[in-house]
Scaffold this motif. Sequence first.
Motif, short mmCIF file in Angstrom:
data_model
loop_
_atom_site.label_atom_id
_atom_site.label_comp_id
_atom_site.label_asym_id
_atom_site.label_seq_id
_atom_site.Cartn_x
_atom_site.Cartn_y
_atom_site.Cartn_z
N ALA A 222 60.99 -0.71 37.57
CA ALA A 222 60.04 0.40 37.42
C ALA A 222 59.79 0.68 35.94
O ALA A 222 58.68 1.05 35.54
CB ALA A 222 60.57 1.64 38.12
N ASP A 223 60.82 0.53 35.11
CA ASP A 223 60.62 0.68 33.66
C ASP A 223 59.69 -0.40 33.12
O ASP A 223 58.88 -0.14 32.21
CB ASP A 223 61.97 0.59 32.93
N VAL A 224 59.81 -1.60 33.66
CA VAL A 224 58.94 -2.70 33.22
C VAL A 224 57.49 -2.39 33.58
O VAL A 224 56.56 -2.64 32.80
CB VAL A 224 59.40 -4.03 33.84
N PHE A 225 57.27 -1.84 34.77
CA PHE A 225 55.92 -1.42 35.17
C PHE A 225 55.38 -0.39 34.17
O PHE A 225 54.23 -0.49 33.71
CB PHE A 225 55.94 -0.83 36.58
N ALA A 226 56.21 0.59 33.83
CA ALA A 226 55.79 1.61 32.87
C ALA A 226 55.51 0.98 31.51
O ALA A 226 54.59 1.42 30.79
CB ALA A 226 56.87 2.68 32.75
N TRP A 227 56.27 -0.05 31.13
CA TRP A 227 56.02 -0.77 29.87
C TRP A 227 54.59 -1.30 29.86
O TRP A 227 53.86 -1.14 28.88
CB TRP A 227 57.02 -1.92 29.72
N GLY A 228 54.18 -1.95 30.95
CA GLY A 228 52.83 -2.48 31.02
C GLY A 228 51.78 -1.39 30.90
O GLY A 228 50.77 -1.56 30.20
N ALA A 229 52.01 -0.26 31.56
CA ALA A 229 51.05 0.83 31.51
C ALA A 229 50.98 1.45 30.13
O ALA A 229 49.90 1.84 29.66
CB ALA A 229 51.42 1.89 32.55
N VAL A 230 52.10 1.53 29.43
CA VAL A 230 52.10 2.11 28.08
C VAL A 230 51.40 1.16 27.10
O VAL A 230 50.65 1.60 26.23
CB VAL A 230 53.54 2.40 27.62
#
Length: 471
Positions: free
Chosen positions: A186-194
């Motif tokens: 989920a942190d990796v997903f947030a990385w992409g969004a950021v």
Amino acid sequence: MAAKLIEGDPQRLGDYRLAGRLGAGRRGVVYEAYDSGGRRVAVKVPHGDSELWRPLAGEVAAIRAAAPYCTARVIDADCAGARPYVVSEYVAGPSLRGAGRTLAGPDLLHLAAALATALTALHEAGIVHRDLTPDNVLLGPDGPRVVGFGPVSPTETTLTWPRLAMSAPAYTAPEAFTGREYGPAADVFAWGAVVFHAATGREAFEGSSLGTVMHRVLSVDPDLGPIPQPLRALVADALAKDPERRPTARDLLRDLVHADATVRLGAPCLAPDCLTHASPAACLPAACLAPSGGEAPRWAQEWTAERLTAEEVLGRRVCLADALLVARAPLTLDFLLAAGGAMAARLRTPCDDPGLGTVAEDAYVTLDPADRPFAPAMFLRLADGRGGPRGTRGTEERIAEAFGPLVVRAGDLARLADPALPYAWPRLAGWIEADRDARARLARDRLFWLALTTLLTLALVVALATRGGPV
């Protein structure tokens, strides 16, 4: 810059004097504070019942043990007190969202590497951030830093999607909406969004309502056209709906480091095993080598002869691309973190955010030399809450005026605008310490003379009594 404290905010926590609010979010409130030595720090006070935080000392220890790359280092914590708090180093600089600008080219690559480096360090320590957003990325003078992580209360480890989504729905992974485990993926997903936000200035999953954003996160792939390759492919992988298909943070960091090496070398992409090859020069593109029969490049001669390790190369501040190419073993975690940190350090953001002590010292040095001797007495009264100016009214009024917003004046009365100033300004702390010592000496002297007077009086009484005369 911190906002003023509001009613209900603590003035002091442990050895830290709070000076203002840096921000508030789902997890708690973050304050600007100063320790007893004048060091500027950030103190996070979590929301929720303090009893829930008592068992989390082990998680705090894990956070403090995480590799200190691209995050705000945790300095201290108290999970057992009536008001738990976590202390981290202060990072001067705006948030990625607050900076109000988009990034492109090398800057965007360096930001992506900084975030991947921070997540890799946290994940390797067993920590999931859970709240990576543009607001929790600070653009500091020594590179981007990820903040906003910390110990997670038992209630937060089982958060349902409404609580997560209400905080930052556009950065919430699909599994959070469907009740699946909220882990490192989920942190990796947030990385992409950021990274998408950094490149475009907007959200990857925009919508006028929570339902619309939720639908887009679950069902729509954003247009990644504005993001250049090879970063675009990494962001696409990170935003995969299925967490099993996303790369790990370490995978992202490895690919970003390789991409940076390729750009700096000016060569086509290298095969992944090139950087772990027993003879790195053997797998370099022909354009990077000397002509057949000619002399090898000087860097190849020097580094092959010395058989430098990755750590030795980085320690000598050699080009990152070349450091990767001469690595004679598989890229270790330490190597990747050091390389990612080096990339992050190239994205420096100048920031004019001086601490209270710096502002006060700058004001002090501008005082007329004739007025400076009167400053200690005035500030000692203000620190004690006794008001001022008084006595040499004209002089102290000039001093108060020179210190501007640090001294609040109302008619003949004055007070410190921030009670943390005695902590933040070493000169004032020195005056207070000297005054405390002088008062202690005076008290001891008074006690001595009182004791001596008492003894002399008793001696006189005894002498008169012995002679039989009137006492």
